[in-house]
Design an enzyme around this catalytic site. Sequence first.
Site, PDB file in Angstrom:
ATOM      1  N   GLU A 113       0.828  -1.209   0.000  1.00 27.90           N
ATOM      2  CA  GLU A 113       0.000   0.000   0.000  1.00 27.90           C
ATOM      3  C   GLU A 113       0.863   1.259   0.000  1.00 27.90           C
ATOM      4  O   GLU A 113       0.478   2.283  -0.574  1.00 27.90           O
ATOM      5  CB  GLU A 113      -0.929  -0.006   1.216  1.00 27.90           C
ATOM      6  CG  GLU A 113      -2.020  -1.067   1.154  1.00 27.90           C
ATOM      7  CD  GLU A 113      -2.878  -0.945  -0.100  1.00 27.90           C
ATOM      8  OE1 GLU A 113      -3.207   0.201  -0.493  1.00 27.90           O
ATOM      9  OE2 GLU A 113      -3.216  -1.990  -0.692  1.00 27.90           O
ATOM     10  N   SER A 199      18.685  -7.388  -9.856  1.00 30.07           N
ATOM     11  CA  SER A 199      17.461  -7.482 -10.660  1.00 30.07           C
ATOM     12  C   SER A 199      17.529  -8.452 -11.831  1.00 30.07           C
ATOM     13  O   SER A 199      16.567  -9.173 -12.083  1.00 30.07           O
ATOM     14  CB  SER A 199      17.079  -6.089 -11.175  1.00 30.07           C
ATOM     15  OG  SER A 199      16.553  -5.313 -10.129  1.00 30.07           O
ATOM     16  N   HIS A 330       2.583 -10.158  -9.419  1.00 27.57           N
ATOM     17  CA  HIS A 330       4.026 -10.348  -9.555  1.00 27.57           C
ATOM     18  C   HIS A 330       4.779  -9.234  -8.834  1.00 27.57           C
ATOM     19  O   HIS A 330       5.735  -9.475  -8.098  1.00 27.57           O
ATOM     20  CB  HIS A 330       4.425 -10.368 -11.034  1.00 27.57           C
ATOM     21  CG  HIS A 330       5.914 -10.369 -11.241  1.00 27.57           C
ATOM     22  ND1 HIS A 330       6.689 -11.469 -10.990  1.00 27.57           N
ATOM     23  CD2 HIS A 330       6.759  -9.391 -11.657  1.00 27.57           C
ATOM     24  CE1 HIS A 330       7.963 -11.175 -11.245  1.00 27.57           C
ATOM     25  NE2 HIS A 330       8.031  -9.926 -11.632  1.00 27.57           N
ATOM     26  N   SER A 331       4.341  -8.017  -9.036  1.00 23.48           N
ATOM     27  CA  SER A 331       4.923  -6.857  -8.368  1.00 23.48           C
ATOM     28  C   SER A 331       3.896  -5.727  -8.442  1.00 23.48           C
ATOM     29  O   SER A 331       2.778  -5.912  -8.933  1.00 23.48           O
ATOM     30  CB  SER A 331       6.226  -6.418  -9.054  1.00 23.48           C
ATOM     31  OG  SER A 331       5.952  -5.851 -10.331  1.00 23.48           O
TER      32      SER A 331
END
Length: 439
Positions: A113, A199, A330-331
């Site tokens: 959030e 990443s 997923h993200s």
Amino acid sequence: MALIQKSIKLSQVLGRRQNIKLLWPTTTSAKTHFQRSYTSVPSAQFPGANAPFVNTLKLTQPEDFSPIPIYRVMNSDGYIIEESQDPKLEKEVVEKMFRDMLLLNTMDKILYESQRQGRISFYMTNFGEEASHIGSAAALELRDIIYGQYREAGVLVWRGFRIDQFIDQCYGNDDDMGRGKQMPVHYGSKELNFVTISSPLSTQMPQAVGAAYALKRRPDNDACVVCYFGEGAASEGDAHAAFNFAATLSCPVILFCRNNGFAISTPSREQYRGDGIAGRGPAGYGITTIRVDGTDVFAVYNAMKAAREYVLRENKPILFEALAYRVGHHSTSDDSTAYRPAEEIEVWNSVEHPISKLKRYMVHKGWFNEEEETEFIKNVRKQVLKQISVSEKKLKPNWREMFEDVYAEMPEHLLQQRKELEQHIADHKDAYPLKEFKQ
């Protein structure tokens, strides 16, 4: 037959009456999971393979092989299925498992959030995979080295990574151990033997194998390497290189695949045609293999203990596949409702959720207290929200640090670039929020 007999004995010891079954490659003509039995048939002695001759041509089809079974300890209702497989953990250990999963779940909800409110740039949740994190971490020693992908925050929770450390990293402030050089959720901790996440997908896999090879060469080595990756990462070239080097160099590494069903929006059925990722182990790369129910914390724990004992004793790798379901997106850059039904998600978020299963187990044992759970979640929420308000007010690291921590001695071209940037900022101070950075 000596190798087969030795392997069977090892499986019986580690698997407790062979219920945790390690699948191993073999060069004999004995009947195994992947070979038919041939009697009185001469074997070829080609340098590339040792296999029996046959006189009738037959295409070997995928359906000729049975799927690798999925090991589990608890059913969906939290009952131990086979008493011999109960790890019989102390109440305090089980309570820590449950609390750590709740902490991770609660922190995920708030930080997700936080990104939606524009307070951090990016976030990835771990919903539905908490058991694979906590169960595996609980079976390891702190000296074991972890190479993560980006969805293993629970391993750090178990090892003692603090709430302020998680949140400082996500905000990239001056107390972030990564000095603001990484995206959020790219954690790392030298103290906890958790190598900083990067990443690019699967780059950590050959690195982990190399680290395991280095450990192997130490006298009296008592540590292994665990490399976490998703089934999507297993499609990258680095994954295949890692599998092959781990096998041929006989490295003490556990290659832990979190098969959660989706590589971003690509479902597993579109990623591969074989028997998951575990199917690549014994026949494909000659790697001993385990497949477990990744929503069952006890199954993951038992299997990881067996895997660790094996790789240290044999100085060989294990391919470990934990099957679960990615409940969250997923993200924060993804909307999973666009490619899967909400009804499917709800099943895995309730009946098959790892926290729900462990909770039911604790209820059966008389170890669960609903008031304590409510109070614990409430306290975690307070800690996370308070830390967010603190972390977002902290200064960013000095911008000059972007040039540091790569070389022991900074090369000339970086010194020149830093000098040019210093001059540029001095000439345009009003264009940059310098007050937000430590001077």
